[in-house]
Design a protein around this motif. Structure first.
Motif, PDB file in Angstrom:
ATOM      1  N   ASP A 170      18.950  35.659  55.977  1.00 11.77           N
ATOM      2  CA  ASP A 170      19.498  36.999  55.926  1.00 11.77           C
ATOM      3  C   ASP A 170      21.038  36.827  56.065  1.00 11.77           C
ATOM      4  N   MET A 171      21.446  35.790  57.254  1.00 13.98           N
ATOM      5  CA  MET A 171      22.736  35.515  57.525  1.00 13.98           C
ATOM      6  C   MET A 171      23.686  34.982  56.268  1.00 13.98           C
ATOM      7  N   LEU A 172      22.984  34.080  55.492  1.00 16.57           N
ATOM      8  CA  LEU A 172      23.667  33.463  54.417  1.00 16.57           C
ATOM      9  C   LEU A 172      23.794  34.419  53.328  1.00 16.57           C
ATOM     10  N   GLY A 173      22.846  35.394  53.129  1.00 19.98           N
ATOM     11  CA  GLY A 173      23.146  36.266  52.239  1.00 19.98           C
ATOM     12  C   GLY A 173      24.246  37.537  52.569  1.00 19.98           C
ATOM     13  N   GLN A 174      24.439  37.635  53.729  1.00 17.95           N
ATOM     14  CA  GLN A 174      25.666  38.328  54.152  1.00 17.95           C
ATOM     15  C   GLN A 174      26.788  37.824  53.743  1.00 17.95           C
ATOM     16  N   GLN A 175      26.828  36.493  54.422  1.00 16.92           N
ATOM     17  CA  GLN A 175      28.188  35.670  54.146  1.00 16.92           C
ATOM     18  C   GLN A 175      28.617  35.710  52.586  1.00 16.92           C
ATOM     19  N   MET A 176      27.346  35.438  51.740  1.00 20.18           N
ATOM     20  CA  MET A 176      27.728  35.444  50.421  1.00 20.18           C
ATOM     21  C   MET A 176      28.042  36.651  49.729  1.00 20.18           C
ATOM     22  N   ASN A 177      27.744  37.716  50.290  1.00 21.42           N
ATOM     23  CA  ASN A 177      28.040  39.134  49.854  1.00 21.42           C
ATOM     24  C   ASN A 177      29.322  39.608  49.878  1.00 21.42           C
ATOM     25  N   GLU A 178      29.845  39.183  51.130  1.00 17.92           N
ATOM     26  CA  GLU A 178      31.359  38.917  51.744  1.00 17.92           C
ATOM     27  C   GLU A 178      32.028  38.196  50.902  1.00 17.92           C
ATOM     28  N   LEU A 179      31.897  36.883  50.512  1.00 22.15           N
ATOM     29  CA  LEU A 179      32.579  36.129  49.650  1.00 22.15           C
ATOM     30  C   LEU A 179      32.593  36.642  48.324  1.00 22.15           C
ATOM     31  N   SER A 180      31.489  37.448  47.849  1.00 20.85           N
ATOM     32  CA  SER A 180      31.440  37.774  46.458  1.00 20.85           C
ATOM     33  C   SER A 180      32.470  38.949  46.358  1.00 20.85           C
ATOM     34  N   LYS A 181      32.574  39.938  47.396  1.00 17.76           N
ATOM     35  CA  LYS A 181      33.519  40.875  47.193  1.00 17.76           C
ATOM     36  C   LYS A 181      35.303  40.264  47.057  1.00 17.76           C
ATOM     37  N   VAL A 182      35.282  39.030  48.107  1.00 19.03           N
ATOM     38  CA  VAL A 182      36.716  38.674  47.938  1.00 19.03           C
ATOM     39  C   VAL A 182      36.869  37.917  46.540  1.00 19.03           C
ATOM     40  N   HIS A 183      35.772  37.185  45.838  1.00 17.92           N
ATOM     41  CA  HIS A 183      35.904  36.657  44.744  1.00 17.92           C
ATOM     42  C   HIS A 183      36.012  37.537  43.453  1.00 17.92           C
ATOM     43  N   GLU A 184      35.594  38.679  43.591  1.00 16.70           N
ATOM     44  CA  GLU A 184      35.636  39.666  42.695  1.00 16.70           C
ATOM     45  C   GLU A 184      36.990  40.173  42.383  1.00 16.70           C
ATOM     46  N   SER A 185      37.460  40.439  44.028  1.00 16.71           N
ATOM     47  CA  SER A 185      39.087  40.777  43.740  1.00 16.71           C
ATOM     48  C   SER A 185      40.094  39.802  43.427  1.00 16.71           C
ATOM     49  N   LEU A 186      39.739  38.567  43.819  1.00 12.90           N
ATOM     50  CA  LEU A 186      40.607  37.471  43.297  1.00 12.90           C
ATOM     51  C   LEU A 186      40.588  37.312  41.916  1.00 12.90           C
ATOM     52  N   SER A 187      39.336  37.319  41.015  1.00  9.61           N
ATOM     53  CA  SER A 187      38.962  36.997  39.910  1.00  9.61           C
ATOM     54  C   SER A 187      39.685  38.359  39.072  1.00  9.61           C
ATOM     55  N   ASN A 188      39.731  39.526  39.457  1.00 10.62           N
ATOM     56  CA  ASN A 188      40.557  40.682  38.880  1.00 10.62           C
ATOM     57  C   ASN A 188      42.053  40.229  38.853  1.00 10.62           C
ATOM     58  N   THR A 189      42.669  39.861  40.032  1.00 12.29           N
ATOM     59  CA  THR A 189      43.983  39.510  40.048  1.00 12.29           C
ATOM     60  C   THR A 189      44.239  38.398  39.386  1.00 12.29           C
ATOM     61  N   ALA A 190      43.547  37.481  39.202  1.00  9.04           N
ATOM     62  CA  ALA A 190      43.550  36.210  38.242  1.00  9.04           C
ATOM     63  C   ALA A 190      43.773  36.560  37.020  1.00  9.04           C
ATOM     64  N   GLU A 191      42.788  37.519  36.643  1.00 12.59           N
ATOM     65  CA  GLU A 191      42.729  37.589  35.128  1.00 12.59           C
ATOM     66  C   GLU A 191      44.032  38.621  34.723  1.00 12.59           C
ATOM     67  N   LYS A 192      44.307  39.617  35.401  1.00 11.08           N
ATOM     68  CA  LYS A 192      45.487  40.328  35.039  1.00 11.08           C
ATOM     69  C   LYS A 192      47.021  39.254  35.035  1.00 11.08           C
ATOM     70  N   GLN A 193      47.072  38.407  35.787  1.00 11.32           N
ATOM     71  CA  GLN A 193      48.023  37.501  35.480  1.00 11.32           C
ATOM     72  C   GLN A 193      47.869  36.694  34.451  1.00 11.32           C
ATOM     73  N   ILE A 194      46.706  36.319  33.972  1.00 11.82           N
ATOM     74  CA  ILE A 194      46.644  35.407  32.956  1.00 11.82           C
ATOM     75  C   ILE A 194      46.831  36.216  31.590  1.00 11.82           C
ATOM     76  N   VAL A 195      46.329  37.476  31.575  1.00 12.28           N
ATOM     77  CA  VAL A 195      46.532  38.279  30.381  1.00 12.28           C
ATOM     78  C   VAL A 195      47.881  38.584  30.104  1.00 12.28           C
ATOM     79  N   SER A 196      48.844  38.860  31.368  1.00 14.10           N
ATOM     80  CA  SER A 196      50.160  39.090  31.137  1.00 14.10           C
ATOM     81  C   SER A 196      50.878  37.787  30.873  1.00 14.10           C
TER      82      SER A 196
END
Length: 211
Positions: A170-196
């Protein structure tokens, strides 16, 4: 709580493990395939909702495709051809036309853009490996619990171990969920930069049409 009630609790936990592991693997594996859209995805990056006809793949000097988003045919083609440019490069396709960007200055900017996403992905992979280990341990303990019930043996330590492992999961799952949210944000930012960067390179003529 009697042994059979404990067993049902253990089996319920075990039933959840494949789902947790699948979710982890989906986020941390190098490659996953979408049957509906025929898309190969690296490091959780997906085709942009705002740029549905834009795909990209970052290829290292040794031909390894480390990260990107594109249709499976694109991945397979680049894998077959290796790296004829003998340098890190970005392959992009927009409006059906493929381009290659090898300019060192642009490639360096692309590396900088994707680095935070890659680092976050590595953290997620580490958590995913821990979840896999915990899941394997729960499976092993549950099998032993089943055997004990079948032979009318009771061992409270096994159920306690399963409970402890499930708490850790359960604790690891919570950590994964938080990391996933950050990763999604970073992915969106990176993709915008790459497209540009890619669009600017195409407009300036720095990107060359690929075969």
């Amino acid at each position: 709580m009697n042994t059979r009630t404990q067993l049902m609790g253990g089996l319920f936990i075990l039933a959840l493990i494949p789902t947790a592991i699948w979710a982890t693997q989906t986020k941390s594996q190098a490659t996953s395939n979408s049957a509906d859209e025929g898309i190969s995805v690296f490091s959780q990056s997906v085709l942009s909702q705002s740029q549905p006809d834009f795909s990209w793949i970052y290829v290292k000097q040794d031909g390894e495709m480390t990260i990107g988003a594109g249709h499976s045919d694109d991945w397979e083609q680049l894998e077959r051809q290796g790296n004829p440019y003998h340098a890190d490069y970005l392959w992009v396709k927009t409006a059906g036309t493929p381009y290659v960007i090898t300019d060192p200055a642009i490639v360096a900017q692309i590396k900088t853009a994707i680095m935070p996403m890659q680092q976050q992905g590595e953290k997620m992979q580490a958590i995913g490996e821990q979840m896999q280990q915990k899941g394997d341990a729960i499976n092993s303990q549950t099998q032993q619990l089943l055997l004990n019930v079948a032979t009318d043996k009771e061992d409270p330590k096994i159920q306690a171990e399963i409970d402890n492992l499930s708490t850790s999961m359960d604790m690891l799952g919570q950590q994964m969920n938080e990391l996933s949210k950050v990763h999604e944000s970073l992915s969106n930012t990176a993709e915008k930069q790459i497209v540009s960067l890619a669009q600017a390179a195409i407009k300036a003529g720095t990107a060359i049409k690929a075969p």
